[in-house]
Write a protein that holds these residues in place. Sequence first.
Motif, PDB file in Angstrom:
ATOM      1  N   VAL A   6       8.102  -5.023   5.547  1.00  0.00           N
ATOM      2  CA  VAL A   6       7.844  -5.814   4.338  1.00  0.00           C
ATOM      3  C   VAL A   6       6.348  -5.864   4.043  1.00  0.00           C
ATOM      4  O   VAL A   6       5.922  -5.707   2.887  1.00  0.00           O
ATOM      5  N   MET A   7       5.526  -6.070   5.066  1.00  0.00           N
ATOM      6  CA  MET A   7       4.079  -6.117   4.841  1.00  0.00           C
ATOM      7  C   MET A   7       3.560  -4.776   4.325  1.00  0.00           C
ATOM      8  O   MET A   7       2.718  -4.727   3.416  1.00  0.00           O
ATOM      9  N   ALA A   8       4.053  -3.683   4.885  1.00  0.00           N
ATOM     10  CA  ALA A   8       3.633  -2.362   4.413  1.00  0.00           C
ATOM     11  C   ALA A   8       4.106  -2.127   2.984  1.00  0.00           C
ATOM     12  O   ALA A   8       3.399  -1.510   2.175  1.00  0.00           O
ATOM     13  N   GLY A   9       5.292  -2.623   2.663  1.00  0.00           N
ATOM     14  CA  GLY A   9       5.793  -2.492   1.301  1.00  0.00           C
ATOM     15  C   GLY A   9       4.961  -3.265   0.304  1.00  0.00           C
ATOM     16  O   GLY A   9       4.652  -2.776  -0.795  1.00  0.00           O
ATOM     17  N   LEU A  10       4.567  -4.479   0.664  1.00  0.00           N
ATOM     18  CA  LEU A  10       3.700  -5.267  -0.205  1.00  0.00           C
ATOM     19  C   LEU A  10       2.342  -4.585  -0.387  1.00  0.00           C
ATOM     20  O   LEU A  10       1.768  -4.591  -1.480  1.00  0.00           O
ATOM     21  N   PHE A  11       1.832  -3.995   0.681  1.00  0.00           N
ATOM     22  CA  PHE A  11       0.561  -3.267   0.599  1.00  0.00           C
ATOM     23  C   PHE A  11       0.679  -2.115  -0.408  1.00  0.00           C
ATOM     24  O   PHE A  11      -0.218  -1.907  -1.237  1.00  0.00           O
ATOM     25  N   ALA A  12       1.790  -1.390  -0.336  1.00  0.00           N
ATOM     26  CA  ALA A  12       1.997  -0.276  -1.258  1.00  0.00           C
ATOM     27  C   ALA A  12       2.108  -0.753  -2.708  1.00  0.00           C
ATOM     28  O   ALA A  12       1.754  -0.021  -3.637  1.00  0.00           O
ATOM     29  N   LEU A  13       2.571  -1.980  -2.897  1.00  0.00           N
ATOM     30  CA  LEU A  13       2.697  -2.537  -4.252  1.00  0.00           C
ATOM     31  C   LEU A  13       1.394  -3.140  -4.764  1.00  0.00           C
ATOM     32  O   LEU A  13       1.346  -3.648  -5.881  1.00  0.00           O
ATOM     33  N   GLY A  14       0.363  -3.126  -3.907  1.00  0.00           N
ATOM     34  CA  GLY A  14      -0.944  -3.590  -4.362  1.00  0.00           C
ATOM     35  C   GLY A  14      -1.383  -4.931  -3.832  1.00  0.00           C
ATOM     36  O   GLY A  14      -2.457  -5.423  -4.189  1.00  0.00           O
ATOM     37  N   VAL A  15      -0.566  -5.568  -2.981  1.00  0.00           N
ATOM     38  CA  VAL A  15      -0.962  -6.838  -2.365  1.00  0.00           C
ATOM     39  C   VAL A  15      -1.755  -6.509  -1.109  1.00  0.00           C
ATOM     40  O   VAL A  15      -1.187  -6.090  -0.104  1.00  0.00           O
ATOM     41  N   LEU A  34      -2.640 -10.557   1.494  1.00  0.00           N
ATOM     42  CA  LEU A  34      -1.607 -10.045   2.393  1.00  0.00           C
ATOM     43  C   LEU A  34      -1.752 -10.652   3.789  1.00  0.00           C
ATOM     44  O   LEU A  34      -0.751 -10.925   4.459  1.00  0.00           O
ATOM     45  N   THR A  35      -2.990 -10.874   4.220  1.00  0.00           N
ATOM     46  CA  THR A  35      -3.206 -11.541   5.505  1.00  0.00           C
ATOM     47  C   THR A  35      -2.587 -12.933   5.506  1.00  0.00           C
ATOM     48  O   THR A  35      -1.973 -13.366   6.494  1.00  0.00           O
ATOM     49  N   ALA A  36      -2.746 -13.650   4.384  1.00  0.00           N
ATOM     50  CA  ALA A  36      -2.161 -14.994   4.268  1.00  0.00           C
ATOM     51  C   ALA A  36      -0.642 -14.939   4.305  1.00  0.00           C
ATOM     52  O   ALA A  36       0.007 -15.765   4.952  1.00  0.00           O
ATOM     53  N   ILE A  37      -0.073 -13.952   3.609  1.00  0.00           N
ATOM     54  CA  ILE A  37       1.392 -13.807   3.613  1.00  0.00           C
ATOM     55  C   ILE A  37       1.894 -13.483   5.017  1.00  0.00           C
ATOM     56  O   ILE A  37       2.910 -14.001   5.474  1.00  0.00           O
ATOM     57  N   ALA A  38       1.153 -12.606   5.718  1.00  0.00           N
ATOM     58  CA  ALA A  38       1.567 -12.187   7.056  1.00  0.00           C
ATOM     59  C   ALA A  38       1.536 -13.330   8.055  1.00  0.00           C
ATOM     60  O   ALA A  38       2.146 -13.244   9.131  1.00  0.00           O
ATOM     61  N   ALA A  39       0.832 -14.412   7.706  1.00  0.00           N
ATOM     62  CA  ALA A  39       0.736 -15.569   8.602  1.00  0.00           C
ATOM     63  C   ALA A  39       1.940 -16.499   8.487  1.00  0.00           C
ATOM     64  O   ALA A  39       1.917 -17.597   9.062  1.00  0.00           O
ATOM     65  N   TRP A  40       2.990 -16.083   7.801  1.00  0.00           N
ATOM     66  CA  TRP A  40       4.156 -16.958   7.611  1.00  0.00           C
ATOM     67  C   TRP A  40       4.744 -17.408   8.953  1.00  0.00           C
ATOM     68  O   TRP A  40       5.182 -18.545   9.115  1.00  0.00           O
ATOM     69  N   LYS A  41       4.721 -16.504   9.933  1.00  0.00           N
ATOM     70  CA  LYS A  41       5.316 -16.828  11.230  1.00  0.00           C
ATOM     71  C   LYS A  41       4.539 -17.929  11.935  1.00  0.00           C
ATOM     72  O   LYS A  41       5.133 -18.849  12.526  1.00  0.00           O
TER      73      LYS A  41
END
Length: 431
Positions: free
Chosen positions: A31-40, A45-52
Motif C-alpha cells: 500500500v505504501m509503495a502504491g501511494l508513492f506511485a500515485l504521488g504521495v 507518506l511518512t505520516a501515513i506509514a506511522a498508522w501502526k
Amino acid sequence: AALVTAAVVVWRRPVVAVYAFVVGLAAHNAVMAGLFALGVRGDPLTAIAAWKEVLLAVALARVAWERRLPFRPRFVDGLALGFGALVVLYALLPQSRLGGEADAEGVLYGLRHGLAPVAAYFLGRSLVVPPLRRLVLVAGAVVAVVGVLEVYLVPIDAWEDADVPEYYAEQLAFEHHGPRGLPENFVFNTGDEDDLLRRAVSTFLSPLGTAYMLVVALCLWAARPRAAWPLAAVAAVGLLFTFTRAALLALAGALAVLALVRRTWWPALAAAAVVAVGAAWTQAYPTVASETTWSQEDLEWQRAQAERLGVPPGDTVALDEPSIRSHLTALRDGVETVVEHPQGYGLGNAGATALRTDVEVKAGESTYTELGVETGLLGALAFVAWNVALLWGLVRRGAAGTAAAFAAVLAIAVQADVLGVPWLAYVVWIL
C-alpha cells in the motif's frame, strides 16, 4: 481522516488494533509503495506509514486510562520492562561517549525498533483477544496466493514501472542493486547470468517478510491441524515459492517444539518432512521458478561483485554459496563487534537504521547482534532473557501453537532482523 476514524474506534475497543495489525501490516508495504506511485511522497507518506505506531499508542493509552493493571505482574513482565528501560537509556546516552555516529533521526528509528515488541507485548497482556489463528491463516493464504501469482504473472519490469525502486531509494533511503534497481532478494542469484530466479515477494515486497509470516501462520495451524487444512496447504506452497531456506528450517524446528509441548509424535514426523521437502525444493526450484534477466547496468555491477567474492556459481545449498556465506559472515562479524565493544554504540548504529541514515553499519542481519551493538551486551542479554522466559511460560501453559511460532521467530532472529518486520514485531509479541 481514515487514521482519525481508526484511532477513535481503537480508543473505544482497543482489541480492534490487533485485527488491524494482523491484516494491515501484511499489506503495509504494498500500500505504501502504491501511494508513492500515485504521488504521495516525502513527509505525507511518512505520516501515513506511522498508522501502526499511532494505533498501538492509542490502544495502550486506553488501557492506561482505566487506571488499573489488567494483569497480575510476573517475572517475565519485569524482564520486558528491564529491556525497554535499556533501550530508552541508550537513546539518551551521548553517542560521542559510546563511539556511535547516529543522528537524532537514527536514534528515533532505533527507539521505535527496540520498543515495538515491548509495547506490543504489554498490549497483548492487557487485552482479552479472541483466538487469532484463523484470521492469521486466512491472511497468510491470501499473501501466499498473491505471491505465487506475482512470480508468474507480473514481469520484473512491472515493478520498475510502478516506481518501486524509487520508493525504496527516495522514500526509505535504501540503495539496492537487484534487477532494475529492486532489492537484491527479489530474486535468487545462482551466480549464472542466465539463471536469475524470481521469488514470491507478495504484499510484503519481500520474500523474507512473506516467508516469516507464513511460518507463523503454519505454526498456529499445526496446533489444531484438522480444520482449515486447504488454507494451510496454500500457505505452505507460498512459503516454498519465497525460496527462503532459513524459514523452512525454522518451521521444522518449531514443529519439533510443538511435538514436545503436545507430547505427540506427528509434529516430529512433520518436521522431518519439512526438512526433506526443503532439501528437494532447493534442487527442484531452478527448474520450476519463473526467470528474469539483468539489465546491462545491473549486470556490470553483479559481475564486479562476483569477481570480488570469488565464489563459484550454481550451488544452492553448499555452505560456500554466496547467500549462506554472507549470513554466516555477518553473524560472525556482529558477534566479534559486540565482544570487542560490549558497552554498545547507541541506537541507530546497526542494521537497516544505519543504512537509511548513512551511518557505518556496526552489525547487520542478526537481531541479537544488532541489539548488542545498539544497547550493549547487557541489552542483548536482557532481550534474550525476556524472550526465553516468555517462551518457557508459553510452553508451561501448553500454548502449543504460539510457543511453536515464537520459537520459530527467535530462531530466525539469529540471521535476520525480525524486529525490522513490523508484522512480526507487532503480531507475534501480541500473541
